[in-house]
Motif scaffolding. Structure first.
Motif, mmCIF file in Angstrom:
data_model
loop_
_atom_site.group_PDB
_atom_site.id
_atom_site.type_symbol
_atom_site.label_atom_id
_atom_site.label_comp_id
_atom_site.label_asym_id
_atom_site.label_seq_id
_atom_site.Cartn_x
_atom_site.Cartn_y
_atom_site.Cartn_z
ATOM 1 N N ASN A 1 0.823 -1.203 0.000
ATOM 2 C CA ASN A 1 0.000 0.000 0.000
ATOM 3 C C ASN A 1 0.859 1.255 0.000
ATOM 4 N N TRP A 2 0.343 2.288 -0.638
ATOM 5 C CA TRP A 2 0.861 3.645 -0.483
ATOM 6 C C TRP A 2 -0.223 4.474 0.190
ATOM 7 N N TYR A 3 0.155 5.139 1.288
ATOM 8 C CA TYR A 3 -0.705 6.079 1.990
ATOM 9 C C TYR A 3 -0.073 7.468 1.890
ATOM 10 N N ARG A 4 -0.867 8.465 2.225
ATOM 11 C CA ARG A 4 -0.321 9.813 2.353
ATOM 12 C C ARG A 4 -1.031 10.554 3.473
ATOM 13 N N GLN A 5 -0.329 11.524 4.023
ATOM 14 C CA GLN A 5 -0.911 12.356 5.070
ATOM 15 C C GLN A 5 -0.510 13.794 4.829
ATOM 16 N N ALA A 6 -1.505 14.615 4.579
ATOM 17 C CA ALA A 6 -1.293 16.049 4.390
ATOM 18 C C ALA A 6 -1.393 16.748 5.740
ATOM 19 N N PRO A 7 -0.797 17.920 5.860
ATOM 20 C CA PRO A 7 -0.852 18.653 7.134
ATOM 21 C C PRO A 7 -2.292 18.871 7.592
ATOM 22 N N GLY A 8 -2.562 18.505 8.843
ATOM 23 C CA GLY A 8 -3.880 18.709 9.407
ATOM 24 C C GLY A 8 -4.938 17.728 8.963
ATOM 25 N N LYS A 9 -4.538 16.721 8.189
ATOM 26 C CA LYS A 9 -5.497 15.743 7.696
ATOM 27 C C LYS A 9 -5.125 14.344 8.152
ATOM 28 N N GLU A 10 -6.103 13.441 8.069
ATOM 29 C CA GLU A 10 -5.842 12.062 8.432
ATOM 30 C C GLU A 10 -5.081 11.355 7.297
ATOM 31 N N ARG A 11 -4.390 10.303 7.687
ATOM 32 C CA ARG A 11 -3.687 9.501 6.693
ATOM 33 C C ARG A 11 -4.720 8.789 5.815
ATOM 34 N N GLU A 12 -4.476 8.787 4.503
ATOM 35 C CA GLU A 12 -5.427 8.170 3.593
ATOM 36 C C GLU A 12 -4.710 7.204 2.662
ATOM 37 N N LEU A 13 -5.436 6.150 2.273
ATOM 38 C CA LEU A 13 -4.914 5.183 1.323
ATOM 39 C C LEU A 13 -4.958 5.786 -0.080
ATOM 40 N N VAL A 14 -3.827 5.735 -0.757
ATOM 41 C CA VAL A 14 -3.727 6.283 -2.110
ATOM 42 C C VAL A 14 -3.905 5.183 -3.152
ATOM 43 N N ALA A 15 -3.178 4.082 -2.956
ATOM 44 C CA ALA A 15 -3.227 2.991 -3.935
ATOM 45 C C ALA A 15 -2.685 1.733 -3.290
ATOM 46 N N ASN A 16 -3.099 0.584 -3.822
ATOM 47 C CA ASN A 16 -2.462 -0.656 -3.412
ATOM 48 C C ASN A 16 -2.385 -1.630 -4.573
ATOM 49 N N ILE A 17 -1.565 -2.658 -4.366
ATOM 50 C CA ILE A 17 -1.301 -3.625 -5.425
ATOM 51 C C ILE A 17 -1.103 -4.985 -4.771
ATOM 52 N N ASN A 18 -1.746 -6.005 -5.330
ATOM 53 C CA ASN A 18 -1.601 -7.331 -4.734
ATOM 54 C C ASN A 18 -0.462 -8.102 -5.403
ATOM 55 N N SER A 19 -0.343 -9.355 -5.029
ATOM 56 C CA SER A 19 0.800 -10.145 -5.464
ATOM 57 C C SER A 19 0.814 -10.407 -6.965
ATOM 58 N N VAL A 20 -0.357 -10.311 -7.590
ATOM 59 C CA VAL A 20 -0.413 -10.534 -9.040
ATOM 60 C C VAL A 20 -0.654 -9.229 -9.783
#
Length: 116
Positions: A35-54
Motif C-alpha cells: 500500500n501507499w498512503y499519504r498524510q497532508a498537514p492537518g489531515k488524516e492519513r489516507e490510502l492512495v493505492a495498493n497492489i496485490n501479489s499478481v
C-alpha cells in the motif's frame, strides 16, 4: 526484521511528475498486498493505492488516472508513479504492508511538495 524504505521525495511544480520507490526487506514481499498512503498537514492519513501479489491495483478517486502503482517482486520494490501533480497532492507519502497477525509495518515517509 521488516523494513520499508521509501525514496523519491521532492518539490515539483503543478502538472509535474515524480516517482516514489519503496524497498522492502524481512518478509516474503511477493506474497503481500503493498500500500501507499499519504498524510497532508492537518489531515488524516489516507490510502492512495495498493497492489496485490499478481499486480491487481486499486486507487483512491482523488488520484485515479494520474497515479500508477507497480511492483517488481525480483527487487522487493513497489513504486508510485505520480503524474499531473496538483498542490493538493502535497503530503508525506508512506509505504505500508499489513501482514495480519504478523503485524502492520510502515516506512519512514517521504515528503512530496507540489508548488509553483
Amino acid at each position: 526484521q521488516v523494513q520499508l524504505v521509501e525514496s523519491g521525495r521532492g518539490l515539483v511544480q503543478p502538472g509535474g511528475s515524480l516517482r516514489l520507490s519503496c524497498v522492502a526487506s524481512g518478509f516474503a514481499f511477493n506474497s503481500y498486498v503493498m500500500n501507499w498512503y499519504r498524510q497532508a498537514p492537518g489531515k488524516e492519513r489516507e490510502l492512495v493505492a495498493n497492489i496485490n501479489s499478481v499486480s491487481d491495483t486499486n486507487y483512491s478517486d482523488s488520484v485515479k488516472g494520474r497515479f500508477t502503482i507497480s511492483r517488481d517482486n525480483a527487487k522487493n520494490t513497489v513504486y508510485l508513479q505520480m503524474n499531473s501533480l496538483k498542490p493538493e497532492d502535497t503530503a508525506v507519502y508512506y509505504c505500508n504492508v499489513w501482514r495480519g497477525v504478523r503485524g502492520e509495518y510502515w516506512g519512514q515517509g517521504t515528503q512530496v511538495t507540489v508548488s509553483s
